[in-house]
Each structure stands twice: as C-alpha cells, then as structure tokens.
Design an enzyme around this catalytic site. Structure first.
Site, short mmCIF file in Angstrom:
data_model
loop_
_atom_site.label_atom_id
_atom_site.label_comp_id
_atom_site.label_asym_id
_atom_site.label_seq_id
_atom_site.Cartn_x
_atom_site.Cartn_y
_atom_site.Cartn_z
N HIS A 87 0.81 -1.21 0.00
CA HIS A 87 0.00 0.00 0.00
C HIS A 87 0.85 1.27 0.00
O HIS A 87 0.38 2.34 -0.35
CB HIS A 87 -0.92 0.02 1.22
CG HIS A 87 -1.78 -1.18 1.34
ND1 HIS A 87 -2.79 -1.47 0.45
CD2 HIS A 87 -1.79 -2.20 2.26
CE1 HIS A 87 -3.38 -2.61 0.80
NE2 HIS A 87 -2.80 -3.06 1.90
N HIS A 116 2.19 8.85 1.22
CA HIS A 116 1.10 8.78 0.24
C HIS A 116 1.46 9.71 -0.90
O HIS A 116 2.03 10.79 -0.66
CB HIS A 116 -0.22 9.19 0.89
CG HIS A 116 -0.59 8.37 2.09
ND1 HIS A 116 -1.42 7.27 2.01
CD2 HIS A 116 -0.22 8.47 3.40
CE1 HIS A 116 -1.56 6.74 3.22
NE2 HIS A 116 -0.84 7.45 4.08
N THR A 222 -6.07 6.30 8.38
CA THR A 222 -6.63 6.53 7.04
C THR A 222 -6.72 5.25 6.22
O THR A 222 -7.00 5.30 5.03
CB THR A 222 -5.82 7.59 6.27
OG1 THR A 222 -4.49 7.10 6.05
CG2 THR A 222 -5.76 8.91 7.04
N THR A 223 -6.46 4.12 6.86
CA THR A 223 -6.60 2.81 6.22
C THR A 223 -7.40 1.90 7.15
O THR A 223 -7.43 2.13 8.37
CB THR A 223 -5.22 2.17 5.95
OG1 THR A 223 -4.49 2.07 7.18
CG2 THR A 223 -4.42 2.99 4.95
#
Length: 309
Positions: A87, A116, A222-223
């Site tokens: 990820h 990110h 946030t996941t």
C-alpha cells in the site's frame, strides 16, 4: 429454510473490509479486481470522526497549549529497514525515538513512517489545507507509552499520534530524502524488504524552528480498520523535494507482483469534519488566509486615529 440458506450465502460472499483485501480506488478500478476500494471500506471506516480532512484555516481555533514538540532520537543515524507493504513504502523506526510536548498527554514512541503520493504534484496528499492538496504526505506514526516505556495497547482516543508533513516539489534535491529514494528500486514488488544507507529522521523534516506551526484535531487511521484513536498533527511547513525524487515513487514501486500497476494515488478521499474542531498552534502563520477587509480595517482604523491625534 431456503431463506436462511440464502442469507448465509450472502453473508459468506460479503465479508467485512478487515476480512477481505482492501485497496485504493486506482486498484479497485482495475479489470478483474477483487479488492475493496475506499467506498466499500466497512466497520469504523463508516464512523463520523474519520481522517483525512480538509483544514479550513480561517475556521481553526487558537490553542495556546499547542507548544513546540521535543523530538528525541530523531537525530539518530542508522540503516533503517524499509519495505513495500503493498500500500506504501514503510520505514521501521523505534530504537529510543519518541516525542513529547505539543499538548500530548505523555511520551509517544515512533513506530514507522510511510508516505502517500500521486504522480501529479497536486493530488498526492491525503489532507488538504484550504482545499490545496500537495504532491505527497508523510506520516510519522507514534504509539502512546505507559510506565516502564511500554507501548500502550488500549483503545483510547489518544492511543496513536501521527505527525503529518505535506511534501512539495521544488528545484533542489533533498539530501535527507535521498537514502530512501535510492532504496525504492529494491522495493518494486509488494512485501520486499531492504535497508537505506545510514541516515536520520531529522534530515527528512523541515528545519526544527519551523515545526512550531501546526494544526491539531482528533481523527482516525486513514486505512482499514480506520480506528478513531489518532491525535493528528498536520504541520504547516512542507517538506520540499526535487521533482525527480518525487517521480521515483510512482516509477519504481508497484502494487502487484507482476509489476503491471505502478504504486500511486494511494490516498483516501477526504472525510467530513462533522462537529469536530481543528486547532492551531500559536506559531501558525495563517493570518494572510483571512479575508483582506478583515486585515485592512483594524490597520486603517489605527492609522486614522493616529493622524487625528
């Protein structure tokens, strides 16, 4: 009996996000994709104190308790372990690295950092500030420490403290980021590991004197599972890296073993702020985000009064 069997079959084919493989929207849109994109994330991801958010600076509230942080061990040089976790790229930390101050209730131990990004310089951050997204966003994840320097495992609202740094594309090479950038080619496939050349976390961050300006709110991971146990600190001063360094992330890393889908757009969409309040530190320099008349009226009033006197 047939109705019962049908319900059982439905439950079997619709597992929760935690039980199935979650992914980002770019992955979910792939042909024959079987992963759950952000719209399908379940459990706590559907609650009302989620992250990331858009920070509207004119609506933030000054909190004098938001003093500068003390960073311990951030200057420690080491060959850090890094991995492609399918990820993001993740760097393991620890080894006596922790923070305190900044109105945190106690010390928080650094566990890992990850990033990110997009391949476009205005789409890669998860948070936005006054509607502006940045090229990347770096999260340094810390866990609350209890007596005896142990990491807390409870489900308290302040279990995790994440320091979020916006990353901006500039014209100069960021030497502090270079060891990580050079390791990316060894992390192309998911679940591969490597080490970076000797470096320290402090060199990746903006100057320490610029880290006293930040925003604070209560939110979530946030996941998945999107636990609402995070104290978020979003720094105002961005990290600056060269365009070539920035592009290496989406060029060298892949989501899949076949190396068909470049890792990019690993960003959760913005979540509603709801009834939460975003606070700002006393050092925040967002005065200029106020409407121009708001700034000019007091100034002109003082000038007129001085002239009449």
């Amino acid at each position: 009996m047939q109705l019962l069997l049908a319900l059982l079959a439905l439950a079997y084919v619709a597992p929760s996000t935690e039980d199935s493989h979650w992914c980002y929207e770019i992955q979910a849109k792939e042909p024959n994709s079987h992963c759950s994109g952000p719209e399908q994330w379940t459990g706590d991801c559907k609650k009302n104190q989620q992250s990331p958010i858009n920070i509207v600076t004119s609506k933030t509230k000054l909190n004098p308790s938001l003093t500068p942080f003390t960073f311990v061990g951030y200057d420690q040089k080491k060959k850090w372990e890094v991995k492609n976790n399918q990820h993001s790229v993740e760097m393991s930390l620890g080894e006596d690295i922790y923070i305190f101050g900044g109105d945190l209730p106690t010390q928080y131990k650094a566990i890992q950092l990850h990033l990110h990004w997009s391949e476009e310089s205005n789409k890669g951050s998860e948070h936005s500030i006054d509607g502006k997204h940045f090229a990347m966003e770096m999260h340094v994840v810390h866990k609350k420490m209890t007596t005896g320097d142990k990491v807390q495992d409870s489900d308290s609202k302040d279990k995790i403290a994440v320091l979020a740094f916006m990353v901006e594309v500039g014209n100069e090479v960021n030497e502090g980021f270079q060891p990580l950038v050079e390791a990316l080619s060894r992390l192309s496939k998911p679940f591969t590991n490597s080490t970076v050349s000797e470096s320290c976390l402090q060199d990746m961050l903006p100057e320490k004197k610029k880290l006293s300006a930040y925003f604070r709110y209560q939110g979530s991971l946030t996941t998945p599972g999107c636990d609402e146990t995070v104290i978020w600190t979003v720094f105002e001063e961005p990290i600056k890296i060269h365009k070539d360094q920035f592009l290496e992330f989406s060029k060298k890393l892949y989501y899949d073993q076949e190396q068909k889908l470049n890792m990019k757009d690993n960003v959760r969409p913005l979540q509603p702020l709801g009834n939460r309040q975003v606070f700002r530190s006393h050092a925040s320099g967002r005065l200029l985000s106020l409407p121009l008349p708001t700034l000019l009226v007091p100034t002109l009033t003082c000038l007129v009064a001085s002239f009449l006197h």
